[in-house]
Design a protein around this motif. Sequence first.
Motif, PDB file in Angstrom:
ATOM      1  N   MET A 103      41.671  16.090  61.332  1.00 21.26           N
ATOM      2  CA  MET A 103      42.318  15.012  60.581  1.00 21.26           C
ATOM      3  C   MET A 103      43.119  15.578  59.418  1.00 21.26           C
ATOM      4  O   MET A 103      42.584  16.265  58.566  1.00 21.26           O
ATOM      5  N   ARG A 104      44.385  15.271  59.395  1.00 22.64           N
ATOM      6  CA  ARG A 104      45.271  15.738  58.340  1.00 22.64           C
ATOM      7  C   ARG A 104      45.051  14.923  57.062  1.00 22.64           C
ATOM      8  O   ARG A 104      44.443  13.850  57.097  1.00 22.64           O
ATOM      9  N   PRO A 105      45.569  15.407  55.925  1.00 21.88           N
ATOM     10  CA  PRO A 105      45.481  14.621  54.689  1.00 21.88           C
ATOM     11  C   PRO A 105      46.073  13.226  54.872  1.00 21.88           C
ATOM     12  O   PRO A 105      47.122  13.059  55.511  1.00 21.88           O
ATOM     13  N   GLY A 106      45.385  12.231  54.324  1.00 21.03           N
ATOM     14  CA  GLY A 106      45.853  10.859  54.422  1.00 21.03           C
ATOM     15  C   GLY A 106      45.388  10.110  55.654  1.00 21.03           C
ATOM     16  O   GLY A 106      45.650   8.918  55.794  1.00 21.03           O
ATOM     17  N   VAL A 107      44.673  10.802  56.560  1.00 18.38           N
ATOM     18  CA  VAL A 107      44.202  10.162  57.786  1.00 18.38           C
ATOM     19  C   VAL A 107      42.861   9.477  57.526  1.00 18.38           C
ATOM     20  O   VAL A 107      41.972  10.040  56.883  1.00 18.38           O
ATOM     21  N   ASP A 108      42.718   8.267  58.032  1.00 15.68           N
ATOM     22  CA  ASP A 108      41.497   7.475  57.877  1.00 15.68           C
ATOM     23  C   ASP A 108      40.522   7.833  58.994  1.00 15.68           C
ATOM     24  O   ASP A 108      40.787   7.542  60.171  1.00 15.68           O
TER      25      ASP A 108
ATOM     26  N   SER B 153      33.655   0.555  55.838  1.00 14.95           N
ATOM     27  CA  SER B 153      34.585   1.038  56.853  1.00 14.95           C
ATOM     28  C   SER B 153      35.861   0.230  56.780  1.00 14.95           C
ATOM     29  O   SER B 153      35.829  -1.001  56.669  1.00 14.95           O
ATOM     30  N   THR B 154      37.007   0.909  56.873  1.00 15.02           N
ATOM     31  CA  THR B 154      38.279   0.195  56.892  1.00 15.02           C
ATOM     32  C   THR B 154      38.481  -0.521  58.221  1.00 15.02           C
ATOM     33  O   THR B 154      39.429  -1.294  58.373  1.00 15.02           O
TER      34      THR B 154
ATOM     35  N   GLU C  20      43.902   3.880  47.416  1.00 16.36           N
ATOM     36  CA  GLU C  20      43.349   5.080  48.047  1.00 16.36           C
ATOM     37  C   GLU C  20      44.404   5.739  48.930  1.00 16.36           C
ATOM     38  O   GLU C  20      45.220   5.051  49.557  1.00 16.36           O
ATOM     39  N   SER C  21      44.349   7.038  49.007  1.00 13.81           N
ATOM     40  CA  SER C  21      45.369   7.792  49.742  1.00 13.81           C
ATOM     41  C   SER C  21      45.349   7.509  51.235  1.00 13.81           C
ATOM     42  O   SER C  21      46.371   7.645  51.909  1.00 13.81           O
ATOM     43  N   SER C  22      44.196   7.124  51.774  1.00 19.22           N
ATOM     44  CA  SER C  22      44.076   6.917  53.220  1.00 19.22           C
ATOM     45  C   SER C  22      44.067   5.444  53.605  1.00 19.22           C
ATOM     46  O   SER C  22      43.823   5.111  54.764  1.00 19.22           O
ATOM     47  N   VAL C  23      44.333   4.544  52.624  1.00 18.15           N
ATOM     48  CA  VAL C  23      44.329   3.099  52.887  1.00 18.15           C
ATOM     49  C   VAL C  23      45.624   2.503  52.352  1.00 18.15           C
ATOM     50  O   VAL C  23      45.968   2.721  51.183  1.00 18.15           O
ATOM     51  N   PRO C  24      46.368   1.721  53.155  1.00 20.40           N
ATOM     52  CA  PRO C  24      47.605   1.109  52.659  1.00 20.40           C
ATOM     53  C   PRO C  24      47.334   0.254  51.418  1.00 20.40           C
ATOM     54  O   PRO C  24      46.326  -0.458  51.350  1.00 20.40           O
ATOM     55  N   PRO C  25      48.237   0.284  50.422  1.00 21.11           N
ATOM     56  CA  PRO C  25      47.994  -0.411  49.147  1.00 21.11           C
ATOM     57  C   PRO C  25      48.258  -1.913  49.185  1.00 21.11           C
ATOM     58  O   PRO C  25      48.002  -2.615  48.211  1.00 21.11           O
ATOM     59  N   LYS C  26      48.740  -2.432  50.301  1.00 24.33           N
ATOM     60  CA  LYS C  26      49.168  -3.830  50.381  1.00 24.33           C
ATOM     61  C   LYS C  26      48.071  -4.798  49.957  1.00 24.33           C
ATOM     62  O   LYS C  26      48.322  -5.765  49.230  1.00 24.33           O
ATOM     63  N   ALA C  27      46.849  -4.569  50.410  1.00 21.12           N
ATOM     64  CA  ALA C  27      45.758  -5.502  50.116  1.00 21.12           C
ATOM     65  C   ALA C  27      45.467  -5.567  48.622  1.00 21.12           C
ATOM     66  O   ALA C  27      45.295  -6.655  48.058  1.00 21.12           O
ATOM     67  N   MET C  28      45.423  -4.405  47.964  1.00 16.78           N
ATOM     68  CA  MET C  28      45.147  -4.389  46.528  1.00 16.78           C
ATOM     69  C   MET C  28      46.284  -5.027  45.735  1.00 16.78           C
ATOM     70  O   MET C  28      46.063  -5.662  44.703  1.00 16.78           O
TER      71      MET C  28
ATOM     72  N   ASN D  67      46.344  -3.577  36.191  1.00 15.31           N
ATOM     73  CA  ASN D  67      47.214  -2.462  36.553  1.00 15.31           C
ATOM     74  C   ASN D  67      46.586  -1.631  37.663  1.00 15.31           C
ATOM     75  O   ASN D  67      45.364  -1.636  37.851  1.00 15.31           O
ATOM     76  N   ILE D  68      47.424  -0.932  38.404  1.00 13.95           N
ATOM     77  CA  ILE D  68      46.913   0.078  39.335  1.00 13.95           C
ATOM     78  C   ILE D  68      46.640   1.332  38.517  1.00 13.95           C
ATOM     79  O   ILE D  68      47.554   1.927  37.935  1.00 13.95           O
ATOM     80  N   GLY D  69      45.370   1.712  38.442  1.00 12.29           N
ATOM     81  CA  GLY D  69      44.970   2.844  37.606  1.00 12.29           C
ATOM     82  C   GLY D  69      45.341   4.192  38.175  1.00 12.29           C
ATOM     83  O   GLY D  69      45.288   5.202  37.476  1.00 12.29           O
ATOM     84  N   GLY D  70      45.741   4.211  39.447  1.00 13.11           N
ATOM     85  CA  GLY D  70      46.113   5.469  40.079  1.00 13.11           C
ATOM     86  C   GLY D  70      45.617   5.504  41.517  1.00 13.11           C
ATOM     87  O   GLY D  70      44.973   4.571  42.007  1.00 13.11           O
ATOM     88  N   GLU D  71      45.953   6.592  42.178  1.00  7.96           N
ATOM     89  CA  GLU D  71      45.545   6.781  43.567  1.00  7.96           C
ATOM     90  C   GLU D  71      44.341   7.716  43.621  1.00  7.96           C
ATOM     91  O   GLU D  71      44.354   8.803  43.049  1.00  7.96           O
ATOM     92  N   LEU D  72      43.310   7.284  44.337  1.00  7.11           N
ATOM     93  CA  LEU D  72      42.114   8.100  44.523  1.00  7.11           C
ATOM     94  C   LEU D  72      42.083   8.638  45.952  1.00  7.11           C
ATOM     95  O   LEU D  72      42.609   8.019  46.881  1.00  7.11           O
ATOM     96  N   TYR D  73      41.451   9.787  46.100  1.00  4.55           N
ATOM     97  CA  TYR D  73      41.229  10.352  47.429  1.00  4.55           C
ATOM     98  C   TYR D  73      39.822   9.966  47.853  1.00  4.55           C
ATOM     99  O   TYR D  73      38.838  10.346  47.218  1.00  4.55           O
ATOM    100  N   SER D  74      39.734   9.179  48.917  1.00  4.32           N
ATOM    101  CA  SER D  74      38.427   8.690  49.345  1.00  4.32           C
ATOM    102  C   SER D  74      37.970   9.371  50.631  1.00  4.32           C
ATOM    103  O   SER D  74      37.061  10.194  50.614  1.00  4.32           O
ATOM    104  N   ASP D  75      38.603   9.066  51.749  1.00  3.21           N
ATOM    105  CA  ASP D  75      38.182   9.608  53.045  1.00  3.21           C
ATOM    106  C   ASP D  75      38.972  10.842  53.464  1.00  3.21           C
ATOM    107  O   ASP D  75      38.833  11.327  54.581  1.00  3.21           O
ATOM    108  N   SER D  76      39.812  11.327  52.564  1.00  7.44           N
ATOM    109  CA  SER D  76      40.692  12.445  52.898  1.00  7.44           C
ATOM    110  C   SER D  76      41.075  13.179  51.624  1.00  7.44           C
ATOM    111  O   SER D  76      41.214  12.568  50.566  1.00  7.44           O
TER     112      SER D  76
END
Length: 324
Positions: free
Chosen positions: A75-80, A237-238, A265-273, A288-297
């Motif tokens: 799994m590459r970076p950003g992959v869920d 789970s997403t 999150e880097s591996s989840v589209p931001p649309k929902a938030m 505010n969006i506090g930033g992007e976190l790396y969760s599953d990747s």
Amino acid sequence: MDQLKVKKSPFQRVKMTLGVLALIIVAACSKVDGEVLHATRGEKQEVIQVVTTTGMIADLVQEIGGIEVNTVALMRPGVDPHLFKASQGDIQKLDEADLIFYGGLHLEGKMTEILEKLGRHKHSVPVSKDIDQASLRSGADINGTQFDPHIWFDVKHWISAAGTVRDTLIAFDPKHADLYKQNAEAYIGQLNALDAEVKEKLNEIPESDRVLVTAHDAFGYFGDAYGMKVMGLQGISTAAEYGSKDVSKLRDFLVENKIKAVFVESSVPPKAMEAVIAGAKEKGHTVNIGGELYSDSMGDPGSGADTYITMVRHNVNTIVEALK
């Protein structure tokens, strides 16, 4: 009668010297056709080919295996990992691997069955297998799993995973047991220091503001270990779908508790938030969006979050800057 001495030409002397040097170089060379030559043992030993699912696991294996392993993450970076589907090429890599390490606890979703089947005829090991089940969080909102698989968010659990990798490598390649033990000891030392660093850093956030709101509930172990309330729009789970009720519930929580920042999150589209933030704004509360976190990747190479340790540091620094 004295033997006639033949004087060698300069060209012949150079040729002989180069020949001797070539033999020395071949004898000392550490790699020959993809194999490692260990002169002290007088035999060739192939580098262990390891395939992992996530980048975090690949990083862990490489730290402990060192020069004796070649590690590839599917799994590459950003992959869920919850939604990842293995291609034929991925299956071939798994089949050709000497060792396979994966998260377990149903982290890999539909791939779980494949990984478990491979374990019947080759070394396919979940790095979570030695964690005390009493310390695992419930995974009741996912069909097919009993526990939350995001163990790397508690550094202490990742230390357990390091022990599992060490012991597996030693059992597979006992001739390098000392190397694996030394590498594991050094890396576990770094992880213990990281654990203390995270606790100290998060103390900069006022206790009343230690609320972490993210796209999915991946940070539960993080909250338990480091004293933060954690909420996610989706479950652990997403693959678990969310609806308008979930958006409204989270929106109301943000408004009522005056939460000032949420995280994507880097591996989840931001649309929902973004929908949650817009809903809070309609209620008169700015989030505010506090930033992007790396969760599953982990992050891409050079991102400053491309190892497990730097990923954890990035997340903690991002959370602290947004909430303190």
